[in-house]
Write a protein that holds these residues in place. Structure first.
Motif, PDB file in Angstrom:
ATOM      1  N   ILE A   9       0.831  -1.207   0.000  1.00  0.00           N
ATOM      2  CA  ILE A   9       0.000   0.000   0.000  1.00  0.00           C
ATOM      3  C   ILE A   9       0.865   1.256   0.000  1.00  0.00           C
ATOM      4  O   ILE A   9       0.563   2.247  -0.676  1.00  0.00           O
ATOM      5  CB  ILE A   9      -0.939  -0.018   1.218  1.00  0.00           C
ATOM      6  CG1 ILE A   9      -1.926  -1.200   1.107  1.00  0.00           C
ATOM      7  CG2 ILE A   9      -1.695   1.300   1.354  1.00  0.00           C
ATOM      8  CD1 ILE A   9      -2.812  -1.368   2.319  1.00  0.00           C
ATOM      9  N   LEU A  10       1.981   1.208   0.768  1.00  0.00           N
ATOM     10  CA  LEU A  10       2.884   2.359   0.817  1.00  0.00           C
ATOM     11  C   LEU A  10       3.475   2.644  -0.560  1.00  0.00           C
ATOM     12  O   LEU A  10       3.570   3.808  -0.980  1.00  0.00           O
ATOM     13  CB  LEU A  10       3.990   2.097   1.843  1.00  0.00           C
ATOM     14  CG  LEU A  10       5.065   3.188   1.949  1.00  0.00           C
ATOM     15  CD1 LEU A  10       4.452   4.499   2.398  1.00  0.00           C
ATOM     16  CD2 LEU A  10       6.169   2.752   2.900  1.00  0.00           C
ATOM     17  N   SER A  13       0.687   4.077  -2.722  1.00  0.00           N
ATOM     18  CA  SER A  13       0.357   5.436  -2.288  1.00  0.00           C
ATOM     19  C   SER A  13       1.470   6.414  -2.639  1.00  0.00           C
ATOM     20  O   SER A  13       1.211   7.559  -3.059  1.00  0.00           O
ATOM     21  CB  SER A  13       0.114   5.456  -0.766  1.00  0.00           C
ATOM     22  OG  SER A  13      -0.932   4.578  -0.414  1.00  0.00           O
ATOM     23  N   THR A  14       2.702   5.945  -2.471  1.00  0.00           N
ATOM     24  CA  THR A  14       3.838   6.802  -2.818  1.00  0.00           C
ATOM     25  C   THR A  14       3.802   7.174  -4.289  1.00  0.00           C
ATOM     26  O   THR A  14       4.043   8.338  -4.673  1.00  0.00           O
ATOM     27  CB  THR A  14       5.153   6.096  -2.475  1.00  0.00           C
ATOM     28  OG1 THR A  14       5.187   5.785  -1.078  1.00  0.00           O
ATOM     29  CG2 THR A  14       6.352   6.973  -2.822  1.00  0.00           C
ATOM     30  N   CYS A  16       1.141   7.266  -6.303  1.00  0.00           N
ATOM     31  CA  CYS A  16       0.037   8.187  -6.596  1.00  0.00           C
ATOM     32  C   CYS A  16       0.313   9.593  -6.066  1.00  0.00           C
ATOM     33  O   CYS A  16       0.109  10.588  -6.767  1.00  0.00           O
ATOM     34  CB  CYS A  16      -1.265   7.633  -5.989  1.00  0.00           C
ATOM     35  SG  CYS A  16      -1.815   6.072  -6.713  1.00  0.00           S
ATOM     36  N   VAL A  17       0.768   9.657  -4.819  1.00  0.00           N
ATOM     37  CA  VAL A  17       1.039  10.976  -4.222  1.00  0.00           C
ATOM     38  C   VAL A  17       2.138  11.686  -4.985  1.00  0.00           C
ATOM     39  O   VAL A  17       2.063  12.902  -5.243  1.00  0.00           O
ATOM     40  CB  VAL A  17       1.404  10.814  -2.729  1.00  0.00           C
ATOM     41  CG1 VAL A  17       1.920  12.124  -2.152  1.00  0.00           C
ATOM     42  CG2 VAL A  17       0.198  10.324  -1.932  1.00  0.00           C
TER      43      VAL A  17
END
Length: 696
Positions: A9-10, A13-14, A16-17
């Motif tokens: 997930i990290l 998320s990394t 996408c962010v």
């Protein structure tokens, strides 16, 4: 949730962010760079225009400034009716005309309301006085506006209704004499010539404008109205902004920026406007030399090359995602799985409080981490046991040390609340038997002691340490003196201040100091001032006399019938007489005066600040001396004990001879004063004793 899931997930998320942030940052910097370009281009454009287009205008302003300060112009403004002053003033005006670019000058004076102008043509050479100004004429409003303005000079773009000149940029410079305005001088520059020079500096995609505080255009470079295809006429001054910007809110936004630059003192600002239906960047810069604003319009198309680079973001994002997947796979295989096994072993140590046989997990650095974890556990347990033993030993040493301290030792906070009491002395002195444990020392101690304690705490709070503050307490019906030593305890940021206070009993030291001071400055028998204190008081009296201009007096007296009493009854009876003489002397003088025993049966009295007149001061001193003589001449009743016989009372009559010397404001030496008074005293003895003699 497992570590692998979290890490997946990290990673997602990394990605996408990062992509969203990268997109936003790119958009932001695109806009930011466009704005920075506009600001830098505005500053460069203004500097360029100042050097090429506005240098002649600034040169004309400086010439007008010099002309306004000429003495001949000031005299002409004050005395225009005087032909000589008027002739010299016109001569100076003509000399400056040749220096002005337009070969033209004008001068208007407040006193006469006359307007002088010479534009270099023959029709004005013979008659320089062109007309008289009128406050009721709208065409003369510029003059009254200029003289009422606090600005020393101003620019005015306008036609000359009287002289039928083309549109001019008029430079109006005040003629000032102190705070008084005597008139206006200046010159005019053809607006058409200035705009032609500005037009010659035109750059592709960039338009320059010069506006006043009312946002009326004074100069421009090939500017096109927003509602027309032709340029505005060059001869039409004060073109309004709404003729250029049609989009709603652009002019209001520009007005806010102009006011902000005037108030804040910032050099420039940038905003977005619409010009000819296209977005533009508008740079605004204030030019204080002209009291105008320089506006630079820049086509936003120049920033499109940066926006085209955004298409490459997607390519970069795909590559970045692939790299993240590879990193995730490698970390999962080489780090995450071995760390999970190591975490399991750590949990066993925590639960069992013993070190189980550890299985070395992973390879390389992870395997080394497992071995080091095992060594660390052994080291921490050994270190903890050793540290606990040392803390116990030091605690015992500290308790023994505190028990041996005879002084009051305790800990308080900034509000006087006691935190710890480290000695029985503290409990006896600084804690009331019926006081609660949560009662502040500020409420228990006397007001004077609380004031000293607060001062010591404040000093320690500022410097970390405070020493030397003293106060007294009533302890068991006795006055005890304490000296404080206060230190600020180290503490973390945000915690309340705590202090360690040591109250040392200095009562014996204070008593010794008082005894030493008494022995040093006072006579042991009579408790009067001795010679050392007499010298100090005499110096003070001389200094006070010099400062105030008032005379003082020095009385030197000797007992006339003292020795027979001493010889007949002994020194003890003589000492009784001296003590009573001292008491009588003290009652005869003021509290500010000084009575001293000079030696044996000799006494000295210092009278401070009597009168500014020497004769009056002498009379006042003689009155005091006579009072002393009469008081000392009264009978003395002394107690005498001889052998084993009971004490009996002896009546003794003792006179005194008194010498007087006046303390002058100009007196320089106290020794001379004593000699003069001593000499007068012996004169009194020679004249029969029991009298007062003054030194002449």
């Amino acid at each position: 949730m497992k570590l692998q899931t979290k890490f997946s997930i990290l990673m997602l998320s990394t990605f996408c962010v990062f992509m969203i942030a990268f997109w936003l940052v790119t958009q932001y910097w695109t806009t930011r760079i466009n704005s920075e370009w506009a600001i830098r281009l505005t500053e460069t454009q203004v500097t360029f225009d100042m050097q090429r287009t506005l240098r002649p205008l600034l040169r004309e302003i400086n010439l007008a400034k010099q002309l306004a300060a000429e003495p001949a112009i000031l005299n002409m403004a004050l005395h225009e009716n005087d032909a000589s002053y008027r002739q010299r003033g016109i001569a100076v005006l003509e000399s400056y005309r040749t220096q002005f670019q337009s070969q033209r000058y004008f001068a208007a004076f407040t006193q006469s309301q006359h307007y002088f102008l010479n534009d270099g043509e023959k029709r004005s050479a013979s008659n320089l006085l062109r007309y008289t100004l009128s406050p009721h004429s709208s065409s003369d409003a510029w003059f009254y506006k200029a003289t009422a303005s606090p600005q020393i000079y101003a620019l005015n773009v306008d036609l000359d209704a009287h002289l039928k000149l083309d549109t001019q940029v008029w430079i109006n410079h005040l003629i000032k004499l102190g705070d008084k305005t005597l008139g206006v001088v200046g010159t005019g520059i053809s607006l058409k010539n200035l705009e032609q020079e500005t037009e010659a500096l035109k750059q592709q995609g960039i338009h320059s404008l010069w506006v006043d505080r009312a946002l009326k255009i004074q100069l421009h470079s090939a500017l096109t109205r927003d509602d027309e295809t032709r340029e505005p006429e060059l001869g039409n001054p004060h073109l309004p902004m709404n003729a250029v910007f049609k989009r709603r809110g652009d002019v209001a936004q520009l007005e806010q920026v102009v006011q902000h630059l005037l108030v804040s003192g910032e050099k420039s600002a940038t905003l977005r406007v619409e010009y000819q239906g296209k977005p533009h960047l508008l740079g605004v810069m204030y030019v204080p030399e002209l009291d105008w604003f320089a506006l630079t319009l820049m086509d936003s198309v120049q920033g499109k090359q940066l926006q085209q680079a955004l298409s490459q973001v997607m390519i970069f994002g795909v590559i970045f995602l692939g790299v993240l997947l590879i990193v995730w796979f490698c970390l999962n295989r080489w780090v995450l799985f071995p760390l999970v096994r190591l975490q399991h072993n750590m949990a066993l140590v925590e639960l069992n409080n013993s070190l189980p046989p550890l299985l070395i997990t992973g390879t390389g650095e992870v395997a080394q981490l497992s071995r080091r974890f095992e060594k660390m556990v052994h080291h921490i347990r050994d270190y903890q046991a050793n540290l606990e033993a040392k803390v116990l030993a030091r605690t015992q040493d500290l308790d023994a040390t505190l028990a041996a301290i005879p002084d009051a030792l305790f800990e308080i906070d900034s509000w006087g609340m006691r935190q710890k009491i480290a000695s029985n002395y503290s409990a006896d002195i600084f804690v009331k038997q019926d006081a609660g444990t949560n009662e502040s020392l500020f409420d228990l101690l006397p007001v004077e002691a609380v004031s000293v304690l607060k001062s010591a705490l404040h000093e320690a709070q500022q410097t970390g340490l405070s020493r030397g503050h003293q106060f007294s307490l009533q302890v068991n019906s006795q006055v005890r003196w304490f000296e404080l030593s206060v230190s600020l305890k180290p503490h973390l940021k945000g915690e309340d201040d705590h202090f360690i206070v040591l109250a040392h009993d200095v009562t014996i030291l204070k008593q010794a100091e008082e005894q030493i001071r008494s022995l040093a400055f006072y006579d042991a028998l009579t408790q009067l001032a001795n010679r050392r204190l007499l010298n100090e008081r005499l110096k003070q009296a001389m200094a006070a006399s010099k400062r105030s201009g008032r005379y003082g007096a020095l009385l030197f007296l000797d007992l006339d019938n003292f020795k027979p009493l001493n010889d007949a009854y002994g020194h003890e009876v003589g000492d009784q007489l001296l003590v009573e003489v001292a008491q009588r002397l003290t009652q005869c003088v003021r509290a500010v005066d000084t009575v001293a025993r000079f030696g044996g049966d000799e006494f000295v009295v210092v009278l401070h600040e009597l009168n500014e007149d020497a004769i009056v001061a002498t009379q006042q001193a003689l009155q005091v001396a006579e009072k002393i003589r009469l008081t000392l001449a009264a009978p003395y009743h002394l107690s005498v004990a001889i052998g084993n016989q009971p004490p009996r009372t002896v009546h003794h009559q003792c006179a005194s001879s008194i010498g007087l010397s006046l303390i002058s404001p100009h007196q320089a030496c106290e020794e001379t004063l004593l000699k003069q008074a001593d000499s007068a005293m012996y004169q009194a003895k020679q004249q029969g004793r029991n009298r007062v003699c003054a030194h002449v």
